[in-house]
Motif scaffolding. Structure first.
Motif, PDB file in Angstrom:
ATOM      1  N   ASN A 267       0.814  -1.268  -0.012  1.00  0.00           N
ATOM      2  CA  ASN A 267      -0.107   0.064  -0.095  1.00  0.00           C
ATOM      3  C   ASN A 267       0.858   1.199   0.054  1.00  0.00           C
ATOM      4  O   ASN A 267       1.779   1.158   0.716  1.00  0.00           O
ATOM      5  CB  ASN A 267      -0.990   0.086   1.258  1.00  0.00           C
ATOM      6  CG  ASN A 267      -2.133  -0.944   1.001  1.00  0.00           C
ATOM      7  OD1 ASN A 267      -2.497  -1.448  -0.040  1.00  0.00           O
ATOM      8  ND2 ASN A 267      -2.589  -1.542   2.136  1.00  0.00           N
TER       9      ASN A 267
ATOM     10  N   LYS B  61       0.709   5.631  -0.034  1.00  0.00           N
ATOM     11  CA  LYS B  61      -0.295   7.128   0.610  1.00  0.00           C
ATOM     12  C   LYS B  61      -0.286   7.895  -0.728  1.00  0.00           C
ATOM     13  O   LYS B  61       0.676   8.281  -1.117  1.00  0.00           O
ATOM     14  CB  LYS B  61       0.341   7.657   1.595  1.00  0.00           C
ATOM     15  CG  LYS B  61      -0.148   7.073   3.033  1.00  0.00           C
ATOM     16  CD  LYS B  61       0.074   7.880   4.074  1.00  0.00           C
ATOM     17  CE  LYS B  61      -0.575   7.217   5.332  1.00  0.00           C
ATOM     18  NZ  LYS B  61      -0.455   8.092   6.611  1.00  0.00           N
TER      19      LYS B  61
ATOM     20  N   LYS C  27      -4.657   9.094   1.362  1.00  0.00           N
ATOM     21  CA  LYS C  27      -5.292   7.875   1.411  1.00  0.00           C
ATOM     22  C   LYS C  27      -4.394   6.574   1.153  1.00  0.00           C
ATOM     23  O   LYS C  27      -3.656   6.844   0.470  1.00  0.00           O
ATOM     24  CB  LYS C  27      -6.546   7.667   0.344  1.00  0.00           C
ATOM     25  CG  LYS C  27      -7.700   8.561   0.812  1.00  0.00           C
ATOM     26  CD  LYS C  27      -8.748   8.218  -0.343  1.00  0.00           C
ATOM     27  CE  LYS C  27     -10.052   8.810   0.184  1.00  0.00           C
ATOM     28  NZ  LYS C  27     -11.001   8.491  -0.869  1.00  0.00           N
ATOM     29  N   GLU C  28      -4.517   5.461   1.736  1.00  0.00           N
ATOM     30  CA  GLU C  28      -3.811   4.621   1.548  1.00  0.00           C
ATOM     31  C   GLU C  28      -4.501   3.582   0.485  1.00  0.00           C
ATOM     32  O   GLU C  28      -5.503   3.187   0.690  1.00  0.00           O
ATOM     33  CB  GLU C  28      -3.613   3.711   2.790  1.00  0.00           C
ATOM     34  CG  GLU C  28      -2.410   2.959   2.924  1.00  0.00           C
ATOM     35  CD  GLU C  28      -1.857   2.324   4.207  1.00  0.00           C
ATOM     36  OE1 GLU C  28      -2.133   1.328   4.507  1.00  0.00           O
ATOM     37  OE2 GLU C  28      -1.096   3.177   4.924  1.00  0.00           O
ATOM     38  N   ILE C  29      -3.874   3.280  -0.531  1.00  0.00           N
ATOM     39  CA  ILE C  29      -4.085   2.616  -1.479  1.00  0.00           C
ATOM     40  C   ILE C  29      -3.064   1.438  -2.055  1.00  0.00           C
ATOM     41  O   ILE C  29      -2.151   1.718  -1.931  1.00  0.00           O
ATOM     42  CB  ILE C  29      -4.658   3.378  -3.024  1.00  0.00           C
ATOM     43  CG1 ILE C  29      -3.449   4.163  -3.471  1.00  0.00           C
ATOM     44  CG2 ILE C  29      -5.809   4.391  -2.409  1.00  0.00           C
ATOM     45  CD1 ILE C  29      -3.589   4.743  -4.670  1.00  0.00           C
TER      46      ILE C  29
END
Length: 187
Positions: free
Chosen positions: A35, A37, A41-43
């Motif tokens: 993941n 950032k 947002k963490e994706i």
């Protein structure tokens, strides 16, 4: 390209060897999706990765701390071949697996301090042909692209990372999976 030093070897590996390496690495590398950032947002990172390095070396980029694996015999062989062509020694390999056209790498420069003042980046492509794009950091009219062929080697060196960004964009084209092996010297 002004302020850029590029060398491209479209047939660095013959087709038979490139095919063998693609299949072997696809099956045997411990591919991971980490993941990242993005805008707070963490994706999931839009590709799978693996990191290989000499003992005691680690690498952090975009907030990711990569845990190294030891070089496999195939990657060590490719590292040595790349060193012969480039005249430069490498101690790491960041491997990326782009599963389809949705996997990508956004605009960036390989200009982290741990790579030194004028890093040499050697990138081997295996599998599907993808468009690799460049844009100048200050002159937005300067843009280039190259279609990275199966078995090719692209070398970026000199002051290039100071002046240019590069990316492997998403594509709606039906593309085959692609493995990219990026050799670097981490100090």
């Amino acid at each position: 390209m002004p302020q850029a030093e590029l060398e491209y070897f479209p047939h660095f590996l013959n087709t038979e060897k490139a095919n063998f390496l693609f299949e072997k690495l696809l099956k045997e590398v411990s591919w991971q999706q980490q993941n990242i950032k993005l805008f707070g947002k963490e994706i999931p990172q839009p590709r799978l990765t693996a990191f290989f390095a000499e003992k005691g070396i680690s690498y952090t980029y975009s907030g990711l701390q990569l845990k190294p694996e030891t070089f496999s015999s195939e990657i060590l062989d490719l590292k040595q071949q790349t060193e012969e062509v480039s005249g430069f020694e490498f101690n790491t390999c960041l491997a990326n697996l782009y599963r389809d056209g949705n996997d990508s790498m956004g605009w960036h420069a390989d200009d982290e301090q741990v790579l030194g003042k004028n890093p040499l980046i050697a990138s081997i492509s295996l599998g599907g042909v993808r468009s690799f794009q460049f844009k100048h950091k200050t002159n937005k009219n300067l843009k280039e692209k190259i279609e990275l062929q199966h078995g090719s080697l692209l070398i970026m060196k000199g002051i290039m990372q100071h002046y240019w960004k590069h990316q492997l964009p998403k594509t709606k084209k039906d593309v085959s999976p692609r493995i990219n092996l990026t050799f670097r010297q981490i100090q």
